[in-house]
Design an enzyme around this catalytic site. Structure first.
Site, short mmCIF file in Angstrom:
data_model
loop_
_atom_site.label_atom_id
_atom_site.label_comp_id
_atom_site.label_asym_id
_atom_site.label_seq_id
_atom_site.Cartn_x
_atom_site.Cartn_y
_atom_site.Cartn_z
N LYS A 111 9.96 -1.61 -1.91
CA LYS A 111 10.31 -0.51 -2.84
C LYS A 111 11.73 -0.71 -3.38
O LYS A 111 11.99 -0.41 -4.55
CB LYS A 111 10.20 0.84 -2.13
CG LYS A 111 8.78 1.21 -1.74
CD LYS A 111 8.20 2.25 -2.67
CE LYS A 111 6.69 2.33 -2.64
NZ LYS A 111 6.16 2.98 -1.46
N LYS A 194 -2.46 -6.50 -1.75
CA LYS A 194 -3.09 -5.26 -1.29
C LYS A 194 -3.54 -4.40 -2.48
O LYS A 194 -2.85 -4.39 -3.50
CB LYS A 194 -2.02 -4.57 -0.44
CG LYS A 194 -2.28 -3.19 -0.03
CD LYS A 194 -1.11 -2.66 0.79
CE LYS A 194 -0.12 -1.94 -0.11
NZ LYS A 194 0.80 -1.06 0.60
N LYS A 197 -1.88 1.67 -5.74
CA LYS A 197 -1.87 2.56 -6.89
C LYS A 197 -0.78 2.20 -7.88
O LYS A 197 -0.79 2.64 -9.01
CB LYS A 197 -1.79 4.04 -6.47
CG LYS A 197 -0.82 4.39 -5.38
CD LYS A 197 -1.03 5.85 -4.91
CE LYS A 197 -0.31 6.11 -3.58
NZ LYS A 197 -0.71 7.30 -2.89
P1 TYM Z 1 0.33 6.29 1.31
O1 TYM Z 1 0.30 7.58 0.59
O2 TYM Z 1 0.98 5.13 0.67
O3 TYM Z 1 -1.14 5.84 1.68
C1 TYM Z 1 -2.05 6.71 2.31
C2 TYM Z 1 -2.90 5.97 3.31
O4 TYM Z 1 -3.68 4.95 2.68
C3 TYM Z 1 -3.51 3.72 3.37
N1 TYM Z 1 -3.63 2.61 2.41
C4 TYM Z 1 -4.50 1.60 2.55
N2 TYM Z 1 -5.41 1.32 3.49
C5 TYM Z 1 -6.16 0.19 3.33
N3 TYM Z 1 -6.02 -0.65 2.27
C6 TYM Z 1 -5.10 -0.40 1.30
N4 TYM Z 1 -4.99 -1.23 0.26
C7 TYM Z 1 -4.29 0.77 1.41
N5 TYM Z 1 -3.31 1.31 0.64
C8 TYM Z 1 -2.92 2.43 1.27
C9 TYM Z 1 -2.12 3.81 3.98
O5 TYM Z 1 -1.96 2.91 5.05
C10 TYM Z 1 -2.08 5.26 4.41
O6 TYM Z 1 -2.70 5.44 5.67
N6 TYM Z 1 3.93 6.86 4.68
C11 TYM Z 1 2.56 7.21 4.39
C12 TYM Z 1 2.32 8.70 4.36
C13 TYM Z 1 2.79 9.44 5.57
C14 TYM Z 1 2.16 9.46 6.83
C15 TYM Z 1 2.96 10.32 7.64
C16 TYM Z 1 1.02 8.84 7.35
C17 TYM Z 1 3.89 10.23 5.64
N7 TYM Z 1 3.98 10.77 6.89
C18 TYM Z 1 2.63 10.55 8.97
C19 TYM Z 1 0.71 9.09 8.69
C20 TYM Z 1 1.51 9.94 9.46
C21 TYM Z 1 2.22 6.66 3.02
O7 TYM Z 1 3.06 6.45 2.21
O8 TYM Z 1 0.92 6.51 2.80
#
Ligand code: TYM
Length: 326
Positions: A111, A194, A197
């Protein structure tokens, strides 16, 4: 009953990777755990957001949770900023976190690279401590996420142990749950990257709100390899393995079963079936998604916030007592 916590940032359209890596695990686990599913809006603002779009996105993410089958009568669905204890505990955890530990995070490095011109904000660096606070506030036992969050979870575990050592046992050390296949869904046009979005190329991902026929075409166009064997081998056959992981997650058939089913079939036949599977999944998902009005979603989020707040307040009392600030 053990506690499960997970969350998604309201920043942009969710895609099949988010669904398979995270949300589909949540729905499968919700009967076994006391669940909290959070819309992590304070994480979203670590990069610039348009307030109007953010407000809409918060409701849309909660709507995705509901459409995916999270039961609001059993699970707590809430918005992070409604429970101010998240940022309060986030601050406290910053005080036991080393800057070098944060600078090491791959997501931060990625990032930070995107923010070349003005340099990364402090919120981006401190992102994992807020994430740790999300988890620790509820004495969470398990956190189902995709592969890209594993490093953040490792840091959370480290901080938990450090806090408990410094101030006496306060928090539960959480376990990470990732799918065996599908923890890292890859881009359809480049299996080395990967599914994301933030990708510039819409053909690389399937958004959960893509027109089903558009998604069908994207699967048909997805890259494969030239040996025409439907075998799961992420190192040597990354593209086909990725499609197999998607197929398996959406059909509840194991990868092994699919390999047998498609032993004598061509990539063309396999992709046609997968394209239909994805299109049908989206049609059904979107029909459920449209059923939830903004009013209904807000009501569910308000109820969830009250329940989460009560739990968070209790934890903060203990934290403050153990820190010596009350
Ligand atoms: P975020 O919003 O980027 O993504 C949400 C969830 O989707 C999963 N993910 C994927 N899984 C498989 N293949 C992919 N290509 C892929 N892209 C995204 C992410 O691993 C995630 O589980 N930091 C976290 C949000 C968060 C969180 C938390 C999660 C904040 N606090 C506490 C768990 C517990 C995030 O940015 O996810």
């Amino acid at each position: 009953m053990k506690t499960l916590f997970s969350g998604i940032k309201p920043s942009g359209d969710l895609h099949l990777g988010n669904y398979i890596g995270a949300i589909s695990q949540w729905t499968a686990l919700q009967e076994k755990y006391k669940c909290l599913f959070c819309v992590v809006d304070y994480h979203a603002i670590t990069v610039k957001q348009d307030p109007k779009a953010l407000r809409k996105s918060i409701l849309d993410i909660a709507r995705v949770y509901l459409a995916a089958g999270i039961n609001p009568k059993k699970a707590i669905i809430f918005q992070q900023s409604d429970v101010s204890e998240h940022t309060e505990l986030g601050w406290i955890l910053n005080t036991i976190t080393k800057v070098a530990e944060l600078e090491k995070m791959t997501q931060y490095k990625d990032k930070a690279r995107d923010e070349k011109k003005e340099g990364p904000g402090a919120g981006l660096l401190n992102y994992p401590t807020l994430m740790a606070a999300d988890i620790l506030l509820y004495h969470t036992d398990v956190v189902p996420v995709g592969h890209d969050q594993m490093q953040h979870l490792e840091l959370t575990r480290l901080l938990t142990k450090r806090f408990n050592t410094n101030y006496g046992t306060t928090f539960t050390v959480p376990e990470t749950i990732v799918r065996k296949e599908g923890a890292r869904i890859m881009a359809l046009d480049n299996p080395a990257k990967k599914m994301s979005k933030s990708s510039q190329s819409p053909n690389s991902y399937i958004a959960l709100l893509d027109e089903p026929m558009v998604a069908h075409k994207k699967i048909k166009r997805a890259v494969t390899d030239s040996d025409n064997k439907i075998k799961y081998d992420p190192d040597k056959k990354a593209a086909i393995s990725n499609l197999l992981a998607i197929y398996s997650a959406l059909s509840n058939k194991s990868v092994k079963e699919l390999e047998i089913l498609y032993e004598d079939k061509s990539y063309g036949e396999f992709k046609e079936d997968l394209a239909n599977l994805v299109a049908n999944f989206l049609t059904e998902f979107q029909a459920r998604y449209k059923k939830y009005s903004d009013k209904e979603v807000k009501k569910i989020l308000n109820k969830g916030a009250k329940e989460a707040k009560a739990m968070a307040e209790k934890t903060m009392k203990l934290v403050k007592k153990n820190l010596g600030v009350n």
